[in-house]
Motif scaffolding. Structure first.
Motif, mmCIF file in Angstrom:
data_model
loop_
_atom_site.group_PDB
_atom_site.id
_atom_site.type_symbol
_atom_site.label_atom_id
_atom_site.label_comp_id
_atom_site.label_asym_id
_atom_site.label_seq_id
_atom_site.Cartn_x
_atom_site.Cartn_y
_atom_site.Cartn_z
ATOM 1 N N ARG A 1 -61.903 9.350 3.059
ATOM 2 C CA ARG A 1 -63.100 9.548 2.370
ATOM 3 C C ARG A 1 -62.135 9.238 0.957
ATOM 4 N NH1 ARG A 1 -67.436 6.775 2.398
ATOM 5 N NH2 ARG A 1 -68.824 8.543 1.661
ATOM 6 N N ARG A 2 -61.421 8.566 0.204
ATOM 7 C CA ARG A 2 -60.326 9.093 -0.631
ATOM 8 C C ARG A 2 -61.628 8.134 -1.735
ATOM 9 N NH1 ARG A 2 -54.415 8.518 -1.839
ATOM 10 N NH2 ARG A 2 -54.437 8.546 -3.906
ATOM 11 N N SER A 3 -61.409 8.517 -2.924
ATOM 12 C CA SER A 3 -62.479 7.640 -4.360
ATOM 13 C C SER A 3 -62.115 6.932 -5.337
ATOM 14 C CB SER A 3 -63.322 8.760 -4.507
ATOM 15 O OG SER A 3 -64.267 8.571 -5.733
ATOM 16 N N THR A 4 -62.320 6.095 -6.168
ATOM 17 C CA THR A 4 -61.605 5.921 -7.139
ATOM 18 C C THR A 4 -62.625 6.775 -8.505
ATOM 19 O OG1 THR A 4 -63.288 4.339 -7.520
ATOM 20 C CG2 THR A 4 -61.525 3.423 -6.448
ATOM 21 N N ARG A 5 -63.297 8.065 -7.916
ATOM 22 C CA ARG A 5 -63.672 8.297 -9.685
ATOM 23 C C ARG A 5 -62.660 9.294 -9.341
ATOM 24 N NH1 ARG A 5 -67.284 12.380 -7.435
ATOM 25 N NH2 ARG A 5 -67.284 11.716 -5.546
ATOM 26 N N ASP A 6 -62.795 9.407 -11.576
ATOM 27 C CA ASP A 6 -61.902 10.384 -11.936
ATOM 28 C C ASP A 6 -60.937 10.135 -12.276
ATOM 29 O OD1 ASP A 6 -64.690 11.730 -12.799
ATOM 30 O OD2 ASP A 6 -64.627 12.527 -10.852
ATOM 31 N N ARG A 7 -60.037 9.382 -11.665
ATOM 32 C CA ARG A 7 -58.680 8.714 -11.520
ATOM 33 C C ARG A 7 -58.503 8.758 -13.253
ATOM 34 N NH1 ARG A 7 -57.685 3.574 -8.443
ATOM 35 N NH2 ARG A 7 -58.629 2.901 -9.422
ATOM 36 N N LEU A 8 -56.853 9.381 -13.338
ATOM 37 C CA LEU A 8 -56.358 9.645 -14.305
ATOM 38 C C LEU A 8 -55.369 8.183 -14.798
ATOM 39 C CD1 LEU A 8 -56.309 11.580 -17.627
ATOM 40 C CD2 LEU A 8 -54.608 12.612 -16.099
ATOM 41 N N ILE A 9 -55.633 7.015 -15.336
ATOM 42 C CA ILE A 9 -54.706 6.073 -15.399
ATOM 43 C C ILE A 9 -54.112 5.948 -16.482
ATOM 44 C CG2 ILE A 9 -54.766 3.255 -14.812
ATOM 45 C CD1 ILE A 9 -57.320 3.619 -12.905
ATOM 46 N N PRO A 10 -53.045 5.645 -16.811
ATOM 47 C CA PRO A 10 -52.503 5.762 -17.707
ATOM 48 C C PRO A 10 -51.777 4.069 -18.152
ATOM 49 C CG PRO A 10 -50.798 6.445 -17.059
ATOM 50 C CD PRO A 10 -51.992 6.117 -15.391
ATOM 51 N N ARG A 11 -52.089 3.995 -19.894
ATOM 52 C CA ARG A 11 -51.440 2.515 -20.180
ATOM 53 C C ARG A 11 -50.982 2.005 -20.856
ATOM 54 N NH1 ARG A 11 -57.298 3.175 -21.516
ATOM 55 N NH2 ARG A 11 -57.290 2.661 -24.123
ATOM 56 N N THR A 12 -50.080 1.524 -20.539
ATOM 57 C CA THR A 12 -48.725 0.989 -22.367
ATOM 58 C C THR A 12 -48.988 -0.336 -22.555
ATOM 59 O OG1 THR A 12 -47.287 2.650 -21.313
ATOM 60 C CG2 THR A 12 -46.473 0.989 -22.817
ATOM 61 N N THR A 13 -48.693 -0.770 -23.855
ATOM 62 C CA THR A 13 -48.607 -2.459 -24.296
ATOM 63 C C THR A 13 -47.624 -2.107 -24.682
ATOM 64 O OG1 THR A 13 -51.127 -2.160 -25.216
ATOM 65 C CG2 THR A 13 -49.728 -3.627 -26.461
ATOM 66 N N PHE A 14 -46.377 -3.402 -24.302
ATOM 67 C CA PHE A 14 -45.614 -3.433 -24.418
ATOM 68 C C PHE A 14 -45.425 -4.455 -26.052
ATOM 69 C CE2 PHE A 14 -46.238 -1.795 -20.582
ATOM 70 C CZ PHE A 14 -45.012 -0.538 -19.912
ATOM 71 N N LEU A 15 -45.133 -3.875 -26.869
ATOM 72 C CA LEU A 15 -44.589 -5.177 -28.137
ATOM 73 C C LEU A 15 -42.739 -4.834 -28.135
ATOM 74 C CD1 LEU A 15 -47.550 -3.281 -29.719
ATOM 75 C CD2 LEU A 15 -47.378 -6.035 -29.503
ATOM 76 N N SER A 16 -43.111 -4.851 -29.151
ATOM 77 C CA SER A 16 -40.891 -4.457 -29.964
ATOM 78 C C SER A 16 -40.983 -2.188 -29.893
ATOM 79 C CB SER A 16 -41.196 -4.704 -31.098
ATOM 80 O OG SER A 16 -40.819 -6.133 -31.536
ATOM 81 N N PHE A 17 -42.450 -1.615 -29.617
ATOM 82 C CA PHE A 17 -42.629 -0.605 -30.102
ATOM 83 C C PHE A 17 -43.297 -0.135 -28.320
ATOM 84 C CE2 PHE A 17 -44.220 -2.368 -33.680
ATOM 85 C CZ PHE A 17 -46.441 -2.559 -32.867
ATOM 86 N N ASP A 18 -43.574 0.960 -28.040
ATOM 87 C CA ASP A 18 -44.320 1.060 -26.549
ATOM 88 C C ASP A 18 -45.604 1.087 -27.402
ATOM 89 O OD1 ASP A 18 -42.564 0.189 -24.597
ATOM 90 O OD2 ASP A 18 -42.790 2.267 -24.327
ATOM 91 N N LEU A 19 -47.258 0.808 -26.654
ATOM 92 C CA LEU A 19 -48.219 1.936 -27.228
ATOM 93 C C LEU A 19 -48.980 2.343 -26.211
ATOM 94 C CD1 LEU A 19 -50.993 2.555 -29.193
ATOM 95 C CD2 LEU A 19 -51.824 0.419 -28.246
#
Length: 461
Positions: free
Chosen positions: A338-356
């Motif tokens: 019963r594994r759930s998608t709730r409360d997942r800590l999901i990072p994100r990065t936008t890849f420009l000439s620099f990272d955000l």
């Protein structure tokens, strides 16, 4: 449906990250598995999204490095030439290598890999029009829908008829346009805007949003705005495109404020839409949302028995790493867990000439949730490694709970931010106080060492 029904332990429709990983995993364990893929061996990420775009981001970053070569002690021409044929060869070489590796893994796993168009004809049953002709009917004891998303083309008069580019078709450009207009201020639009500006294209970005990256921290979005402008991108925000027309090779865009733009290419980067409309999901008893995504619960189960969905098409965050976690959830739940998608800590990065890079809550979100917070800020120029490489643009920001000293979120803008954010994510998962990163002994000089400096600013409050 005249063809014989072939039964499998697992049927996967769509070979994105979650689906292909689950299919190979089950096949290697001895189960009978079939995976149907329409066209893109390896999925969207490898073919037309993460991998080819990041291959080109690498080229754009190389251009930016050469542009500041003299400050690094190098003798370089003032004009850095960019060869579109070589760019395409670089991108295609990376993609072709990964597609070939994926195909070898598919076949080596023992799965039945089926290239063709799937249409649901009953619960857990698809009829497949094979790419090389003929038809097969496949049924799974368990079935997973993993068909992904495609670029969304908004309903702007003349837009579709003008033959504009999407994030997928842009990757096949034969020449670099002298002028490009990009519609959309999200991560996809910004990545291409920054990239083509580095390649020498005159780039104008138009969006109805009042700022770039509306989901990000406003302070950090303003910093991105400034860095894009410094890189040569013209930003026209708070304006809608009213119409698009084309005369030969020139596009004309009329904006809501009366501005008229002319351009040699137009890229639509206005989000993505789920690939569900031609799947026959109603025949399978699978409901969709108002936006067209497959409706799932927190366990990724659909409204039909023994039928699941994963990745972008299930409304999961549109990142390959989120789709990979969907695979982990499905693997557990197909085994009775019963594994759930709730409360997942999901990072994100936008890849420009620099990272955000971002993880957790922004300052705005934390305050809206009623949290009492402390804010740590550090200009990237304060980090020794950034100064050594003369790559000092950017800002780091972290949000800390004032009562518990736990890190609620962070946004890092600058060199290697996408790598550094993982350290903060790990500290959050381990429920460590910010002082653990402030006082941790970190290799000098590295960008991650900046975490010592970032969290030390809280001690100066």
């Amino acid at each position: 449906m005249n063809a014989r029904v072939e039964d499998f332990d697992l049927l996967v429709v769509g070979g994105g990250k979650a689906g292909k990983t689950l299919a190979m995993d089950h096949a290697r364990s001895g189960r009978r598995v079939a995976m149907v893929e329409r066209a893109m061996i390896g999925g969207t990420c490898i073919n037309v999204a993460c991998i080819p775009t990041k291959a080109l981001v690498t080229s754009a970053r190389a251009v930016r490095t050469l542009e500041r070569g003299r400050s690094l002690g190098l003798v370089v021409d003032d004009d850095v030439p960019v060869d579109v044929d070589l760019l395409r060869q670089h991108k295609t070489g990376v993609v072709d290598g990964m597609v070939a590796a994926n195909l070898q893994q598919f076949l080596g796993s023992g799965m039945d890999f089926v290239l063709g168009e799937a249409l649901f004809v009953a619960e857990r049953t698809v009829e497949v029009a094979l790419a090389d002709g003929g038809t097969r009917v496949l049924r799974g004891a368990e079935t997973v829908v993993n068909t992904g998303t495609r670029p969304r083309v908004p309903d702007i008069p003349g837009l579709a008829e003008a033959g504009v580019l999407t994030s997928e078709t842009l990757l096949e450009l034969q020449t670099l346009p002298a002028r490009m207009t990009i519609i959309g201020a999200g991560p996809i639009g910004l990545e291409f805007a920054d990239m083509f500006a580095a390649f020498g294209t005159e780039v104008t970005l138009v969006a109805p949003a009042q700022r770039v990256l509306p989901r990000e921290d406003p302070e950090m979005a303003r910093a991105v705005h400034g860095m894009l402008q410094a890189g040569g991108v013209t930003l026209l925000l708070g304006r809608e495109v009213r119409s698009v027309s084309r005369d030969g090779g020139e596009f004309t865009l009329r904006l809501s404020d009366g501005t008229v733009l002319t351009s040699d290419a137009v890229l639509v980067a206005a989000g993505r839409t789920p690939v569900t409309e031609d799947l026959g999901l109603d025949r399978a008893g699978v409901a969709t949302t108002a936006e067209g995504f497959v409706a799932v619960d927190e366990y990724l189960a659909t409204t039909a028995p023994n039928t699941w969905a994963a990745g972008d098409v299930a409304g999961s965050p549109q990142f390959t790493h989120a789709s990979l976690d969907d695979y982990r959830i499905l693997k557990t739940n197909l085994a009775g867990g019963r594994r759930s998608t709730r409360d997942r800590l999901i990072p994100r990065t936008t890849f420009l000439s620099f990272d955000l890079a971002h993880v957790g809550l922004t300052e705005e979100e934390a305050r809206a949730a009623g949290r009492q917070v402390r804010i740590a800020r550090l200009p990237v120029a304060a980090i020794p490694r950034a100064r050594a490489g003369r790559d000092t643009g950017g800002l780091w920001k972290a949000v800390v709970d004032a009562g518990t000293d736990r890190i609620l979120g962070a946004t890092l803008l600058g060199d290697s931010a996408g790598e550094t954010i993982t350290t903060i994510q790990l500290a959050m998962l381990a429920d460590l106080p910010y002082t653990s990163l402030r006082d941790m002994i970190i290799t000098h000089p590295t960008m991650t060492e900046g975490l010592n400096l970032l969290f030390a600013t809280l001690s100066e409050d």
